[in-house]
Design an enzyme around this catalytic site. Structure first.
Site, PDB file in Angstrom:
ATOM      1  N   TYR A 138      25.229 -54.937 -49.109  1.00  0.00           N
ATOM      2  CA  TYR A 138      23.805 -54.776 -49.398  1.00  0.00           C
ATOM      3  C   TYR A 138      23.560 -54.384 -50.860  1.00  0.00           C
ATOM      4  O   TYR A 138      22.503 -54.679 -51.412  1.00  0.00           O
ATOM      5  CB  TYR A 138      23.201 -53.680 -48.511  1.00  0.00           C
ATOM      6  N   LYS A 188      36.486 -54.968 -40.106  1.00  0.00           N
ATOM      7  CA  LYS A 188      37.126 -56.282 -40.003  1.00  0.00           C
ATOM      8  C   LYS A 188      38.382 -56.225 -40.881  1.00  0.00           C
ATOM      9  O   LYS A 188      38.552 -57.006 -41.825  1.00  0.00           O
ATOM     10  CB  LYS A 188      36.121 -57.365 -40.474  1.00  0.00           C
ATOM     11  N   ASP A 220      33.907 -58.371 -34.553  1.00  0.00           N
ATOM     12  CA  ASP A 220      33.621 -59.470 -33.618  1.00  0.00           C
ATOM     13  C   ASP A 220      33.875 -59.019 -32.185  1.00  0.00           C
ATOM     14  O   ASP A 220      33.080 -59.258 -31.277  1.00  0.00           O
ATOM     15  CB  ASP A 220      34.423 -60.742 -33.975  1.00  0.00           C
ATOM     16  N   ASP A 244      23.920 -53.093 -39.183  1.00  0.00           N
ATOM     17  CA  ASP A 244      22.630 -53.779 -39.066  1.00  0.00           C
ATOM     18  C   ASP A 244      22.655 -54.719 -37.867  1.00  0.00           C
ATOM     19  O   ASP A 244      21.751 -54.716 -37.026  1.00  0.00           O
ATOM     20  CB  ASP A 244      22.358 -54.562 -40.364  1.00  0.00           C
ATOM     21  N   ASP A 248      21.018 -54.118 -33.721  1.00  0.00           N
ATOM     22  CA  ASP A 248      20.056 -55.028 -33.079  1.00  0.00           C
ATOM     23  C   ASP A 248      20.587 -55.482 -31.725  1.00  0.00           C
ATOM     24  O   ASP A 248      19.848 -55.542 -30.743  1.00  0.00           O
ATOM     25  CB  ASP A 248      19.801 -56.276 -33.951  1.00  0.00           C
TER      26      ASP A 248
END
Ligand code: IPM
Ligand code: MG
Length: 353
Positions: A138, A188, A220, A244, A248
């Protein structure tokens, strides 16, 4: 306590108005609260050509806590990138050093039917996602779009310093200590160096918290596990972009993204409180939005910045009660419950307070 109220765009003003009703009620009972409103996001751009006007930032700096609605709208999507509403939000997070973003995903038993997953998969769900908020891809430099070898390339930089990972790790371990003492760090590391460092620092910090069981999961797999068997998680800690996305996903477990509050804290527990959902331009101005995530964000403000757990519990209790009474905004409505508007929901919460 001084609260900077930043309604923002879309449904922001409607949902924030309901949370302000709750604060006004507490004030009327004698709580010493001062509120001042200022524009941010598209509203900031409309007011003064800047998604984070200087006066808004000053107000937010002076305040003990910030209450934010949502930012963004299609009318702003063609503006130059630095002028877009989302930039205002990212800048205020960065300027106030709000590096620890707490996103609880909690299922109210009566809303199990509103979740897209089977009730037995989600009933009793209580997860806390700790998302790092001021670093990662970001904010990493360099970033941009430029022409290389005759074609455009877009690029961003995923970057974490060990001090950035360490400070959010301490927050996450501290929260895990107060919950189920299980912390899952999501990264990851099988592909990214940035994640490799993240994982190493998590393991180092874990030594200070021998009572907490630390585990590691690739992002994942974490996305899959959140949908497959979400109750295996207690506290999750992850970087900005993974957080983020996963928050959600987690919101749907709880029935609606309209139910999830968040706290973004600096190292002194000063915080900005906002629902995790966006500005929902499609329903803006129609009095249809769910104000509960914003009202629950006020509860988090009491819990984390004001350290007034009794009032936090009371606000959360009032929300539980209106849900138990069967009141539902459209997003959580199911057959046999009573559909109410945004403002009716706000009034009901104030009444049950
Ligand atoms: C969130 C939002 C923001 C983010 C956007 C609006 C910039 O999606 O708070 O999750 O990506 O952080
Ligand atoms: Mg998001």
């Amino acid at each position: 306590m001084k609260i900077a109220v930043l309604p923002g765009d879309g449904i922001g003003p409607e949902i924030v108005a309901q949370a302000v009703k709750v604060l006004e009620k507490l004030k009327a009972e004698g709580a010493s609260i001062e509120m001042e409103t200022a524009p941010i996001g598209g509203a900031g751009y409309d007011a003064s050509g800047d998604p984070l006007p200087e006066a808004t930032l000053r107000l937010a700096r002076e305040a003990d806590a910030v209450l934010l609605g949502a930012v963004g709208g299609p009318q702003y999507d063609t503006l130059d990138r630095p002028l877009r509403p989302e930039r205002g939000l990212l800048r205020i997070r960065k300027e106030l050093n709000l590096f620890a973003n707490l996103r609880p995903a909690l299922l109210y038993p009566e809303l199990a039917g509103a979740s897209s997953l089977k009730p037995e998969v989600v009933s009793g769900l209580d997860i806390m996602i700790v998302r790092e908020l001021t670093g990662d891809v970001y904010f990493g430099q360099p970033r941009g779009i430029e022409v290389r070898n005759g074609e455009r390339v877009g690029f961003n930089t995923m970057l974490y310093s060990e001090s950035e990972v360490r400070r959010v790790a301490h927050v996450a371990f501290g929260i895990a200590m107060k919950r189920g003492r299980k912390l899952c760090s999501v990264e990851k590391a099988n592909v990214l160096e940035c994640s490799e460092l993240w994982k190493e620092v998590m393991i180092e910090v874990a030594k200070d918290y021998p009572e907490v069981e630390l585990s590691h999961m690739y992002v994942d797999n974490a996305a899959m596990q959140l949908i497959r068997a979400p109750k295996q998680f207690d506290t999750l800690v992850t970087g900005n972009i993974f957080g983020d996305i996963l928050s959600d996903a987690a919101s749907m477990l709880s029935g609606s993204i309209g139910m999830l509050p968040s706290a973004s804290l600096d190292e002194h527990n000063k915080g900005m409180y906002e629902p995790i959902h966006g500005s929902a331009p499609d329903i803006a101005g129609k009095n249809l939005a769910n104000p509960l995530a914003t009202i629950l964000s006020v509860a988090m403000m009491y819990r984390y910045t004001f350290a007034d757990l009794a009032t936090a519990d009371r606000i959360e209790g009032a929300v539980k009660k209106v849900i138990a009474q069967g009141l539902r905004t459209g997003d959580i409505w199911t057959e046999g419950t009573q559909k109410v508007s945004c403002s009716e929901m706000g009034d009901a919460v104030v009444k049950s307070l």
